[in-house]
Design a protein around this motif. Structure first.
Motif, PDB file in Angstrom:
ATOM      1  N   ILE A 107      24.283  74.556  -3.812  1.00 12.02           N
ATOM      2  CA  ILE A 107      23.985  74.741  -2.598  1.00 12.02           C
ATOM      3  C   ILE A 107      22.423  74.405  -2.085  1.00 12.02           C
ATOM      4  N   SER A 108      21.667  72.680  -1.861  1.00  7.03           N
ATOM      5  CA  SER A 108      20.465  72.929  -1.696  1.00  7.03           C
ATOM      6  C   SER A 108      19.841  73.879  -0.610  1.00  7.03           C
ATOM      7  N   ALA A 109      18.643  74.246  -0.663  1.00 10.25           N
ATOM      8  CA  ALA A 109      17.864  75.220   0.134  1.00 10.25           C
ATOM      9  C   ALA A 109      18.173  74.462   1.800  1.00 10.25           C
ATOM     10  N   PHE A 111      20.902  73.501   3.134  1.00  4.44           N
ATOM     11  CA  PHE A 111      21.953  73.920   3.559  1.00  4.44           C
ATOM     12  C   PHE A 111      22.139  75.530   4.479  1.00  4.44           C
ATOM     13  N   LEU A 112      21.038  75.795   2.525  1.00  6.24           N
ATOM     14  CA  LEU A 112      21.415  77.714   2.787  1.00  6.24           C
ATOM     15  C   LEU A 112      20.502  78.431   3.505  1.00  6.24           C
ATOM     16  N   ALA A 113      19.563  77.563   3.682  1.00 10.27           N
ATOM     17  CA  ALA A 113      18.717  77.896   5.561  1.00 10.27           C
ATOM     18  C   ALA A 113      18.955  77.539   6.516  1.00 10.27           C
ATOM     19  N   ILE A 187      12.275  78.854  10.346  1.00  8.24           N
ATOM     20  CA  ILE A 187      11.602  78.781   9.190  1.00  8.24           C
ATOM     21  C   ILE A 187      12.249  79.980   8.572  1.00  8.24           C
ATOM     22  N   VAL A 188      13.240  80.051   7.216  1.00  2.77           N
ATOM     23  CA  VAL A 188      14.016  80.702   6.636  1.00  2.77           C
ATOM     24  C   VAL A 188      13.495  80.877   5.642  1.00  2.77           C
ATOM     25  N   LYS A 189      13.098  82.200   5.249  1.00  4.92           N
ATOM     26  CA  LYS A 189      12.141  82.830   3.149  1.00  4.92           C
ATOM     27  C   LYS A 189      13.032  83.485   2.655  1.00  4.92           C
ATOM     28  N   ASN A 190      13.824  82.216   1.678  1.00  2.00           N
ATOM     29  CA  ASN A 190      14.799  83.335   0.514  1.00  2.00           C
ATOM     30  C   ASN A 190      15.917  83.029   1.146  1.00  2.00           C
ATOM     31  N   MET A 213       5.821  79.225  -0.404  1.00  3.04           N
ATOM     32  CA  MET A 213       6.578  78.787  -1.758  1.00  3.04           C
ATOM     33  C   MET A 213       8.021  78.818  -1.514  1.00  3.04           C
ATOM     34  N   LEU A 214       8.495  79.594  -1.014  1.00  8.11           N
ATOM     35  CA  LEU A 214      10.283  80.459  -1.020  1.00  8.11           C
ATOM     36  C   LEU A 214      10.573  80.188   0.168  1.00  8.11           C
ATOM     37  N   THR A 215      10.196  79.453   1.352  1.00 11.55           N
ATOM     38  CA  THR A 215      10.462  78.897   2.640  1.00 11.55           C
ATOM     39  C   THR A 215      11.196  77.779   3.204  1.00 11.55           C
ATOM     40  N   THR A 216      11.808  77.914   3.559  1.00  9.02           N
ATOM     41  CA  THR A 216      12.414  75.909   3.972  1.00  9.02           C
ATOM     42  C   THR A 216      12.573  76.026   5.593  1.00  9.02           C
ATOM     43  N   VAL A 217      11.713  74.349   6.007  1.00 10.12           N
ATOM     44  CA  VAL A 217      11.648  74.583   7.486  1.00 10.12           C
ATOM     45  C   VAL A 217      12.284  73.371   8.012  1.00 10.12           C
TER      46      VAL A 217
HETATM   47  N1  SAH Z   1      16.394  71.452  -6.080  1.00 10.24           N
HETATM   48  C1  SAH Z   1      16.073  73.002  -4.817  1.00 10.24           C
HETATM   49  C2  SAH Z   1      14.908  72.945  -4.044  1.00 10.24           C
HETATM   50  C3  SAH Z   1      13.346  72.738  -5.140  1.00 10.24           C
HETATM   51  S1  SAH Z   1      11.922  72.505  -4.894  1.00 10.24           S
HETATM   52  C4  SAH Z   1      17.473  72.819  -3.795  1.00 10.24           C
HETATM   53  O1  SAH Z   1      17.949  71.976  -3.743  1.00 10.24           O
HETATM   54  O2  SAH Z   1      17.384  73.692  -3.163  1.00 10.24           O
HETATM   55  C5  SAH Z   1      11.653  74.605  -4.172  1.00 10.24           C
HETATM   56  C6  SAH Z   1      11.164  74.442  -3.061  1.00 10.24           C
HETATM   57  O3  SAH Z   1      13.022  74.346  -2.698  1.00 10.24           O
HETATM   58  C7  SAH Z   1      10.882  75.525  -2.673  1.00 10.24           C
HETATM   59  O4  SAH Z   1       9.149  75.607  -1.682  1.00 10.24           O
HETATM   60  C8  SAH Z   1      11.530  76.032  -0.963  1.00 10.24           C
HETATM   61  O5  SAH Z   1      10.914  75.445  -0.204  1.00 10.24           O
HETATM   62  C9  SAH Z   1      13.127  75.470  -0.932  1.00 10.24           C
HETATM   63  N2  SAH Z   1      13.453  76.353  -1.801  1.00 10.24           N
HETATM   64  C10 SAH Z   1      14.035  76.919  -2.774  1.00 10.24           C
HETATM   65  N3  SAH Z   1      16.049  77.832  -2.777  1.00 10.24           N
HETATM   66  C11 SAH Z   1      15.178  77.888  -1.524  1.00 10.24           C
HETATM   67  C12 SAH Z   1      15.119  79.476  -0.813  1.00 10.24           C
HETATM   68  N4  SAH Z   1      16.541  80.516  -0.615  1.00 10.24           N
HETATM   69  N5  SAH Z   1      15.690  79.759   1.029  1.00 10.24           N
HETATM   70  C13 SAH Z   1      13.947  78.765   1.585  1.00 10.24           C
HETATM   71  N6  SAH Z   1      13.663  77.857   0.786  1.00 10.24           N
HETATM   72  C14 SAH Z   1      13.977  77.992  -0.513  1.00 10.24           C
END
Ligand code: SAH
Length: 239
Positions: A107-109, A111-113, A187-190, A213-217
């Motif tokens: 599950i890519s970030a 979709f998690l976010a 904005i979702v971190k972790n 860097m642990l955030t997806t926007v």
């Molecule tokens: N292959 C990964 C992406 C790697 S690039 C994927 O499919 O999700 C790394 C970036 O992914 C991070 O800088 C952040 O923007 C995002 N990321 C990865 N895990 C995340 C999480 N649990 N929450 C928010 N962003 C996440």
């Protein structure tokens, strides 16, 4: 011949790993990964050889994984989210496509976010990585322009790092040329990890300190709205 599993681990939480991802990790003698991601699945690694490297040593990590397989050891190389999106799958195949390989999706970030935010990706969307380590910044700007012009919902990966503090501000400046300042932004971190932090705001009110860097926007399209603390991009149903 031994096998190389290229495994997406989603958020890293057990419930977000697919059954196949768990099977492949279980079947592997060696686990290769970036230190931070290895930590997330530490409890699955008892009795296994672990090869971990810090960030920016992707090529070294992939070469090591291929070497283990060539020595006859079943190996899993793990990526966060999905290994085929800014992950290790492409690099491995570019380096050596002659060994036995299985790419295991995760599950890519985005979709998690999105799941934490509600339903922001209900319509056409794209992902853009703001990392200019491997992609020239001019290319990233062109894609931001095109995505904003095309009214795609936009999921921004790699929004900020210590060496790139202004890329995010510049990205928002570009998107704002085409979108209302009131456009919803999530904005979702972790996402879906312990300590998840979620902020719902608008294009004009982004607090850049919320982003690392642990955030997806996720930036909404022209129809996206906020309701009861959820971000929703309508599909277009007549209700
Ligand atoms: N292959 C990964 C992406 C790697 S690039 C994927 O499919 O999700 C790394 C970036 O992914 C991070 O800088 C952040 O923007 C995002 N990321 C990865 N895990 C995340 C999480 N649990 N929450 C928010 N962003 C996440």
């Amino acid at each position: 011949m031994a096998k190389l599993y290229i495994v997406g681990i989603g958020s890293g939480k057990r419930e977000d790993l697919t059954i196949r991802a768990l099977e492949c990790i279980d079947a592997s003698k060696v686990i290769v990964g970036y230190t931070h991601y290895i930590k997330l699945i530490e409890d699955l690694l008892t009795g296994k050889e672990v090869y971990q490297t810090p960030m920016k040593s992707e090529v070294e990590r992939c070469r090591a994984a291929i070497k283990y397989v060539r020595e006859g050891l079943d190996t899993a190389i793990v990526s966060s989210g999905d290994p085929g999106l800014y992950g290790m799958a492409g690099l491995i195949l570019e380096l050596d496509s002659s060994i036995d390989i299985e790419v295991v999706p995760g599950i890519s970030a985005a979709f998690l976010a999105a799941a934490s935010l509600g339903a922001p990706l209900m319509h056409d969307f794209c992902t853009i990585s703001l990392s200019d380590l491997l992609t020239p910044w001019e290319v990233i700007e062109k894609r931001l322009e095109s995505a904003a012009l095309g009214d795609f919902v936009i999921a921004l990966y790699n929004p900020k790092s210590h060496s790139r503090v202004t890329n995010m501000e510049r990205a928002i400046e570009i998107i704002s040329k085409y979108r209302s300042p009131k456009t919803p932004v999530g904005i979702v971190k972790n996402a879906r990890r312990d300590g998840e932090v979620k902020t719902i705001t608008t294009l004009e009110n982004i607090n850049y300190d919320d982003i690392d860097m642990l955030t997806t926007v996720i930036i909404g399209n022209s129809n996206t709205f906020i309701k009861d603390g959820y971000i929703i991009t309508p599909r277009g149903y007549n209700i």
